[in-house]
Write a protein that holds these residues in place. Sequence first.
Motif, short mmCIF file in Angstrom:
data_model
loop_
_atom_site.label_atom_id
_atom_site.label_comp_id
_atom_site.label_asym_id
_atom_site.label_seq_id
_atom_site.Cartn_x
_atom_site.Cartn_y
_atom_site.Cartn_z
N ALA A 1 0.83 -1.21 0.00
CA ALA A 1 0.00 0.00 0.00
C ALA A 1 0.86 1.26 0.00
N HIS A 2 2.06 1.16 0.54
CA HIS A 2 2.95 2.32 0.56
C HIS A 2 3.32 2.77 -0.85
N ALA B 1 1.37 2.62 -3.36
CA ALA B 1 0.21 3.23 -4.00
C ALA B 1 0.09 4.72 -3.68
N ASP B 2 0.55 5.12 -2.51
CA ASP B 2 0.45 6.52 -2.11
C ASP B 2 1.67 6.90 -1.28
N ALA C 1 1.38 7.92 2.76
CA ALA C 1 1.58 6.73 3.58
C ALA C 1 2.39 7.06 4.83
N PRO D 1 -0.86 3.43 -8.51
CA PRO D 1 -2.23 3.31 -7.99
C PRO D 1 -2.75 1.88 -7.92
N ARG E 1 -2.81 -0.34 -4.65
CA ARG E 1 -3.85 -0.31 -3.62
C ARG E 1 -4.77 -1.50 -3.74
N ASP E 2 -5.19 -1.85 -4.96
CA ASP E 2 -6.06 -3.01 -5.14
C ASP E 2 -5.37 -4.30 -4.71
N ALA F 1 -2.95 -4.57 -2.50
CA ALA F 1 -2.82 -4.57 -1.04
C ALA F 1 -4.14 -4.97 -0.38
N ASP F 2 -5.26 -4.42 -0.88
CA ASP F 2 -6.57 -4.78 -0.31
C ASP F 2 -6.88 -6.25 -0.54
#
Length: 694
Positions: free
Chosen positions: A534-535, A537-538, A542, A613, A616-617, A619-620
Motif C-alpha cells: 500500500a505504501h 500506491a500513495d 503513507a 495506484p 492499492r487493489d 494490497a486490499d
Amino acid sequence: MSWLRALNATARSGLTIQRRRLEPLIAFRGAAGLALVVLLSLDIFGPAVAASSAFGAFQAAIASFQRSWRARPVLALLSGGTLAVSTFLGYLSGAHITLFMALIALWAFLAGLAWAAGPTAGVIAASNVAMMLVTVTLPTSVPAAAGHAAMIATGAVVQAGLIVLFPIRRWGAQRDALADALAAEADYARRLRQDPVAHFDPEPFVTARSAATVTRREARRRPAALHGTRGIAERVRPVLASLADPAIGAAAEGPERDRVRELLAAAGSVLDTAAHAVRHGQPVVIAAPALAVLEAPDNSDVLTGPARRAAARLATLLRDVVETAQGEGTTTDTEPLVRPTLVRMAPVVLRAVGKELHSHDSPVLRHAIRIAVVAAVGYLIGFALPFGHGYWVPLASVMVMRPDFSQTYGRAVARFGGTLVGVAVATTVVQLAHPGPYPSGALAVVCAGLMFLLMRTGYAAGSACVSAYVVFLLGMSGLAVDQTVRDRVLLTLIGGLLAMVAYAVYPAWETPRLRNRLADWLLADGRYAAAVVAHYADPAGARRDDVRDAVLASRTARIAWQEALERAAHEPVRHRGLSRSAAADAEEAMGQLGRAAMLMEAHLPSRSTTPVPAARDVADALLHAVERGAKDIRQRRVPHWDEVRENLAAWDGEGVPDQVVRSGAGLLLNTLDQLTAALEEEAPRPRPQPAERP
C-alpha cells in the motif's frame, strides 16, 4: 511422540549442564550481601531471625538474576517485599492447618496467574510460595511474625543497596543484547554470500528492542552507543537481503554478483567490529579493506537498478551504525522506547490476568489451577507422612512446575537429581560435624554463592546448591537436624512425581494449538506485506509507522510460533491437524513470505516518488485473502489466493513500471502458494461413499 520418548527427552534436557559464561563478580556480590545479613542477624537477634533474614536476602539475589530488563535493585526489592508479606500471612495462619492450606492454595494460584505478566513475575511469585513454606517452620509467636517479615525485607534492602553501591558492568546486559543483534546481522550478511535467500532469525533484534526499552530516568543516563544504533541496524537487514536477492537485487551470476559478495563480506566485517565495540565500550576501528569496498567509486558502474540503490543505501547505513556505536552520530529516534513504572504496570498486568481468567483453555489459567491444587495436596501429604518437615513435598512441586510440559518434567527430574546430591552432602556434614550456628551460616552462604554462580548452567546444579543451602540454614537454627537424607530425598521425589502427575491429568498441550499459531503468523505477515504494498500506491500520504508496527507484530507472531513448535516437539501427544513435516514446510513458506515483504520494504519509495495506484487493489486483495486464509487454517481447510492472483493478472495488463514492486508482489503470491501446498496434505479427506447395490 510416545510418553516413553517424551520422558526420556525431558529427563535428558533437565539433567544437561550447559556451558554458559559465568559471572563470578555478580555471584560474589550476592553471596557477600547474604553473608552480611546472616552474620549481623546472628550476632544481634539469634539463629531464628538470621534464618528469616537470610531467606529474604537469598530470594532478592535470585530475583536479580532473572532475565528482565527492569532495574536489578527494583527486582530485589519487589521480590523481598512480596516474600515478607507472604511470610507474615503464613505466620498468622500457620498454627491452623486448614487455614494455612487455604492460604497456600490461594498464593500458589496467584503465583500461577503471575505468568500472565511474564516469566520473571512467574518465577519470583513461585519462589515466594516455596520460600514461605520453609520460613513458616521457624518457631516464633504471632507478635514476632512482623519482626521476622521485617528482617526478610531488610535482607532484600541490603541486596538492593549492594547492587546500587557496587554496580558490575553497568548497562552490560543491554550492551550484550545490542552486540548480539549486530553480530547476528553480520553472520546473516556472510551467509547471504553463499545463499541469497538465507533465513534470518529476528529474535536477537526482539531481545535488543526489549533491552532498549527504558524508563524516563534511565533514558537520561543511557550510554550514547546504546541510543539509536539498534534502529539503524534494523534498517540494514532488509537492504542486505534486497542486495543479495537475484529477483530484486544483483544478477545471479557475473561481475554484479561478485561485487555484491564483496559488499556483503565488507558489511559483515563492519557489523562485527561495531558489535565488539558496543559490547566492550571501545572505539570502532573499521578495517581499511572493508571501508574501501563499501565506498568504492566503481560500485555505481558495476551495479545497476535496485542493486545500485541498495549498495548506496547500505554504505550510508553502515556509516551511521559506526558513528552511533561510537556515540558520535545522530538518530531520527527522538523519543526512547519507554518502559512504564511498576505502578503504571499494575493496570496492564490486571488486564492480562483478567484475560487469562476468562479463557478456559488458557495455559496460564490451567497452570494456576494445577499449582494451587498440587501445593495444597502436597502440604497435606507431607503433613500426614511420619517423616516430619513435610514442606519438602510442596516445596519441590512448586519449584518445578511451569506452564508447559517439557519444562515441568525436565525440572522435576533435575530437581530430584540435584536434591539427591545437595541433601546427601549437606545432611552428612551436619550429622557428622554438628556445626554450630556460625559455621552452618557460613556453609549456607557458600552454597548460595555456588548457586548464584552456576544457576544458569542448568537446573540440576542449582537444585543441588539450593537444597544444601536450605539444610545448612535450618541447621543453623537447630531445626531438621533429626531428618535423614532418605527422608528429604523421598519427600522431594513425592513432590516431583506429584507435579508430573498433575500435568498428565490436567495438561495444557501446545500441539493442538499449532494451527492457531500458524494462522496468527499468517495474519501478521499478511498485514505487514499489505502495508508495504500500500505504501507504493500513495508514497506521499503513507505512514512509515504503519509498516514499522506491522514488522513488530510479524516478529512477535513468528517467535510465538517457534516457541509453540519447540514445546509441541516434546509433548507425548499425536498431532491434530498439523504434522511435523507440514509444520516444517509451512514454516519455510511463512519465512519466505516475510522475506518477500522485507525485500519490498528495503525499497520503500520516498514521498516524491511517482505513485503506483494499482498497488492499492493488490494490497486490499492481499489483506482480505490472508484474513480468510487464517480462518481457513484454524478450521482445517486449505487456503487459496485467487483474489490476489486475479489482481496481479490485471496489474500485469496495465503495466507496472516499478520493477521492485512487481517482482516483490510476485514473490508474495509464490510464497502463499507454497503455504497452500504445505497444508494440502493435512486437509481432511472426505470419506468414500459405499457403492450402491445394483
